[in-house]
Design a protein around this motif. Structure first.
Motif, PDB file in Angstrom:
ATOM      1  N   GLY A 153       0.799  -1.226   0.000  1.00 35.31           N
ATOM      2  CA  GLY A 153       0.000   0.000   0.000  1.00 35.31           C
ATOM      3  C   GLY A 153       0.828   1.270   0.000  1.00 35.31           C
ATOM      4  O   GLY A 153       0.324   2.346   0.294  1.00 35.31           O
ATOM      5  N   GLY A 154       2.107   1.184  -0.296  1.00 37.34           N
ATOM      6  CA  GLY A 154       2.941   2.391  -0.372  1.00 37.34           C
ATOM      7  C   GLY A 154       4.378   2.066  -0.030  1.00 37.34           C
ATOM      8  O   GLY A 154       4.706   0.929   0.325  1.00 37.34           O
ATOM      9  N   TYR A 155       5.226   3.088  -0.156  1.00 37.79           N
ATOM     10  CA  TYR A 155       6.656   2.916   0.126  1.00 37.79           C
ATOM     11  C   TYR A 155       6.916   3.384   1.561  1.00 37.79           C
ATOM     12  O   TYR A 155       7.063   4.581   1.809  1.00 37.79           O
ATOM     13  N   ARG A 156       6.919   2.449   2.494  1.00 38.27           N
ATOM     14  CA  ARG A 156       7.060   2.807   3.909  1.00 38.27           C
ATOM     15  C   ARG A 156       8.194   2.031   4.548  1.00 38.27           C
ATOM     16  O   ARG A 156       8.524   0.923   4.113  1.00 38.27           O
ATOM     17  N   TYR A 157       8.769   2.637   5.631  1.00 39.93           N
ATOM     18  CA  TYR A 157       9.788   1.921   6.407  1.00 39.93           C
ATOM     19  C   TYR A 157       9.203   0.637   6.972  1.00 39.93           C
ATOM     20  O   TYR A 157       8.018   0.594   7.340  1.00 39.93           O
ATOM     21  N   GLN A 158      10.009  -0.398   7.039  1.00 42.50           N
ATOM     22  CA  GLN A 158       9.598  -1.719   7.526  1.00 42.50           C
ATOM     23  C   GLN A 158      10.407  -2.061   8.789  1.00 42.50           C
ATOM     24  O   GLN A 158      11.455  -1.482   9.031  1.00 42.50           O
ATOM     25  N   GLY A 159       9.924  -3.034   9.534  1.00 39.10           N
ATOM     26  CA  GLY A 159      10.660  -3.515  10.713  1.00 39.10           C
ATOM     27  C   GLY A 159      10.713  -2.507  11.846  1.00 39.10           C
ATOM     28  O   GLY A 159      11.662  -2.475  12.616  1.00 39.10           O
ATOM     29  N   ARG A 160       9.655  -1.685  11.968  1.00 43.52           N
ATOM     30  CA  ARG A 160       9.686  -0.631  12.989  1.00 43.52           C
ATOM     31  C   ARG A 160       9.221  -1.121  14.350  1.00 43.52           C
ATOM     32  O   ARG A 160       9.528  -0.513  15.364  1.00 43.52           O
ATOM     33  N   ASP A 161       8.451  -2.214  14.388  1.00 45.25           N
ATOM     34  CA  ASP A 161       8.070  -2.761  15.702  1.00 45.25           C
ATOM     35  C   ASP A 161       8.811  -4.090  15.921  1.00 45.25           C
ATOM     36  O   ASP A 161       9.464  -4.614  15.008  1.00 45.25           O
ATOM     37  N   ALA A 162       8.699  -4.603  17.138  1.00 45.28           N
ATOM     38  CA  ALA A 162       9.492  -5.788  17.509  1.00 45.28           C
ATOM     39  C   ALA A 162       9.163  -6.977  16.612  1.00 45.28           C
ATOM     40  O   ALA A 162      10.067  -7.715  16.174  1.00 45.28           O
TER      41      ALA A 162
END
Ligand code: KIV
Length: 269
Positions: A153-162
């Motif tokens: 659904g878009g170009y977003r940062y990944q792996g931001r939560d545990a």
């Protein structure tokens, strides 16, 4: 820094990681830029499917075909002298192990690539194992996966939560175990990228992943200020204030090697 006559190989990249020398990588889509990048000391040339967006004017990388990738890889390969040439397997060209082998045969045989890159996690371990067994060096790609933009659904940062970070770590370990020779980590927090670079034996090349990776990659047209609109937060216009393209690329290479780029302003903590 390697001398101008050293040919880049996967083994040379691992040796650079072990010596703590950062690997300089840029995307490249044709012979003219290949010569400039080699002159400026770039170690790895990535014929990325980003060519769909920056060369072809497409909205995403999804429409890029194997034919396009083979064509551009061959253009770069004809001019390449020292750098390692990696070519992207395009969207769905590795949806099965057999298709991946066929696509890799064309990228290496006709396109002159020395390694192929694919996007995805542990679900691709079997494909990576199969490619590797048949002599195809593989670069894995985790974090933001541009070919999956319609799912994400878009170009977003990944792996931001545990949970996300743990998934990326498990994927990275599975892909390394399957034989991947290199890992590109795109748009993940710097702490996660640094931890993975420390844990993995294979080099980790970051893009939007902080400066504690084993190397960096950016889209060439972004660093030359050619991309219309606002550049990605993690990129930098190296042409600004410089007289020519070779100087700009050499400045990028120097800043990566010195660990100056990416700075905090390009990084998600
Ligand atoms: O296609 C590409 O250019 C890439 C890089 C952004 C890593 O995959």
């Amino acid at each position: 820094m390697p001398t101008s006559t050293d040919r880049m190989t996967s083994a040379a990249l691992i040796a650079m990681k072990q010596r703590g020398e950062r690997i300089v990588c840029l995307t490249c889509y044709d012979a003219a830029f290949c010569r400039v990048l080699e002159r400026a000391g770039v170690d790895v040339l990535l014929v990325g499917d980003s060519l769909g967006m920056v060369v072809q004017g497409q909205a995403t990388t999804v429409p890029v075909t194997l034919e396009h990738m083979v064509y551009h890889s061959a253009c770069v390969s004809r001019a390449r002298e020292r750098a390692l040439l990696i070519a992207d397997l395009p969207f769905l060209s590795y949806a099965s192990g057999g298709r991946a082998l066929d696509a890799a045969a064309r990228l290496m045989g006709e396109g002159g690539a020395a390694m192929v890159k694919l996007e995805g996690g542990a679900e691709l371990a079997g494909t990576v194992r199969r490619l590797t067994r048949f002599g195809v060096p593989v670069c894995a790609h985790l974090g933001l996966l541009p070919q999956s933009v319609h799912r994400l659904g878009g170009y977003r940062y990944q792996g931001r939560d545990a949970a996300g970070a743990a998934r990326i770590r498990a994927d990275a370990l599975a892909l390394q175990e399957a034989g991947a020779a290199l890992l590109v980590l795109e748009c993940v927090p710097a702490e996660l990228a640094a931890a993975l670079a420390a844990e993995l034996a294979i080099p980790v090349i970051g893009i939007g992943a902080g400066n504690r990776c084993d190397g960096q990659v950016l889209v060439l047209y972004d660093i030359l200020g050619l991309t219309p609109g606002r550049p990605p937060r993690f990129s930098k216009d190296f042409m600004a204030g410089r007289g020519n393209i070779t100087e700009a690329v050499a400045a990028y290479a120097a800043e990566v090697r010195a660990g100056v780029f990416p700075g905090p302003e390009h990084t998600l903590a």
